[in-house]
Write a protein that holds these residues in place. Sequence first.
Motif, PDB file in Angstrom:
ATOM      1  N   PRO A 120       0.822  -1.213   0.000  1.00 35.96           N
ATOM      2  CA  PRO A 120       0.000   0.000   0.000  1.00 35.96           C
ATOM      3  C   PRO A 120       0.854   1.261   0.000  1.00 35.96           C
ATOM      4  N   ALA A 121       0.241   2.357  -0.390  1.00 35.36           N
ATOM      5  CA  ALA A 121       0.958   3.627  -0.442  1.00 35.36           C
ATOM      6  C   ALA A 121       1.343   4.084   0.959  1.00 35.36           C
ATOM      7  N   SER A 122       2.465   4.812   1.032  1.00 34.38           N
ATOM      8  CA  SER A 122       2.889   5.371   2.312  1.00 34.38           C
ATOM      9  C   SER A 122       1.970   6.518   2.701  1.00 34.38           C
ATOM     10  N   GLY A 123       2.136   6.981   3.932  1.00 29.74           N
ATOM     11  CA  GLY A 123       1.307   8.094   4.382  1.00 29.74           C
ATOM     12  C   GLY A 123       1.508   9.335   3.546  1.00 29.74           C
ATOM     13  N   VAL A 161       8.342   6.454 -11.445  1.00 28.73           N
ATOM     14  CA  VAL A 161       9.264   6.818 -10.365  1.00 28.73           C
ATOM     15  C   VAL A 161       8.486   6.969  -9.065  1.00 28.73           C
ATOM     16  N   ARG A 162       9.204   6.768  -7.965  1.00 26.32           N
ATOM     17  CA  ARG A 162       8.568   6.819  -6.642  1.00 26.32           C
ATOM     18  C   ARG A 162       9.281   7.863  -5.784  1.00 26.32           C
ATOM     19  N   PRO A 163       8.605   8.994  -5.494  1.00 25.92           N
ATOM     20  CA  PRO A 163       9.239  10.033  -4.683  1.00 25.92           C
ATOM     21  C   PRO A 163       9.525   9.588  -3.261  1.00 25.92           C
ATOM     22  N   ASP A 164       8.658   8.768  -2.702  1.00 26.87           N
ATOM     23  CA  ASP A 164       8.781   8.404  -1.291  1.00 26.87           C
ATOM     24  C   ASP A 164       9.332   6.992  -1.159  1.00 26.87           C
TER      25      ASP A 164
END
Length: 345
Positions: free
Chosen positions: A227-230, A341-344
């Motif tokens: 799942p996505a981070s906060g 791409v994933r910023p976090d």
Amino acid sequence: MASHRRPKQPSRTRVTVLTTAAAAAVALSANAANAAPSEKLSKDEVKAKVDKLYEQAEQATEKYNGAKEKQQKLQKDISTIQDNVARGQEELNKLRDGLGSLATAQYRSGGIDASVQLFLSSDPDDYLDKASTLDQLSSQQVDALKKIQDKQRELAQERAEATEKLKDLSATRTELGNKKKEVQSKLAEAQRLLNTLSAKEKAQLAEKEQRANRSSTERVELGDAPPASGRAQAAFSAAQTRLGSPYVYGATGPSSFDCSGLTSQAWATAGRPVPRTSQEQWRQLERVDVKDMRPGDLVIYFDDASHVGMYIGDGAIIHAPRPGRTVTIAGAGSMPILGVVRPDA
């Protein structure tokens, strides 16, 4: 006897003028007869040309954004250097005053050393190059001179750096102006083409485009991504609040956006600043496989990374499409994907 007069002949000049005029009239008639009326493009042909122009405008927009970001950074760097130089000059003046006080005290106690006189009347670099004279100075004076020399060199380097950055800034401003003109030219040409359509044709194209967005089935194959981070969820929520905001080239909000303006603003709101342009987002952020993408990830499009959207789940993205459109939701595969791409990360 009756006189017979010869009829008056027209002058040679008049004959020439009449002949030229007649020839011109014949040529114009022939051209008018041969000229084919300009063919009106169909609405689908107009749409194809307009879409291409919008794509080119977005490419130029991202380059414009990059130049603008570089300009802002250069201006900040130059300001910092100028502040450092000003403070450094104050320190240098204090060091010189301190050495002058030493020389004054030495003079009062019995005369000033010739080597100190040499320093006070010329460049200290010249003085220090004559290492043999250092033996004639006190350790306190040597330390003072070395500090002055170090500070002078530091200031010279900073001034040289500022000069180079000012040159770069001038070139960047020129590039910025050129890209702005290019974007405006593409948008003006697209508008000219759209203006050749009737109101009915424009409405038909808009409806067709809306149907394509609503029924987009260009989904991507996904794996079991976590799942996505906060922060990713916060970025997605920020982008979602911008649905319906108009596309404006170079805009980062709060009421209008271009493609990378939307994604960079959403992630900044989530507390994770990312590069301003889609090209830099692609270059600097961590890449993930398409099958592993999750909400908040940025999907980069086209070979030149000229477009970006934010993945929101279920095979869809939220993005600022192009001029004349608003922030909307579309299939993640509705454009050629370069990567994700994933910023976090």
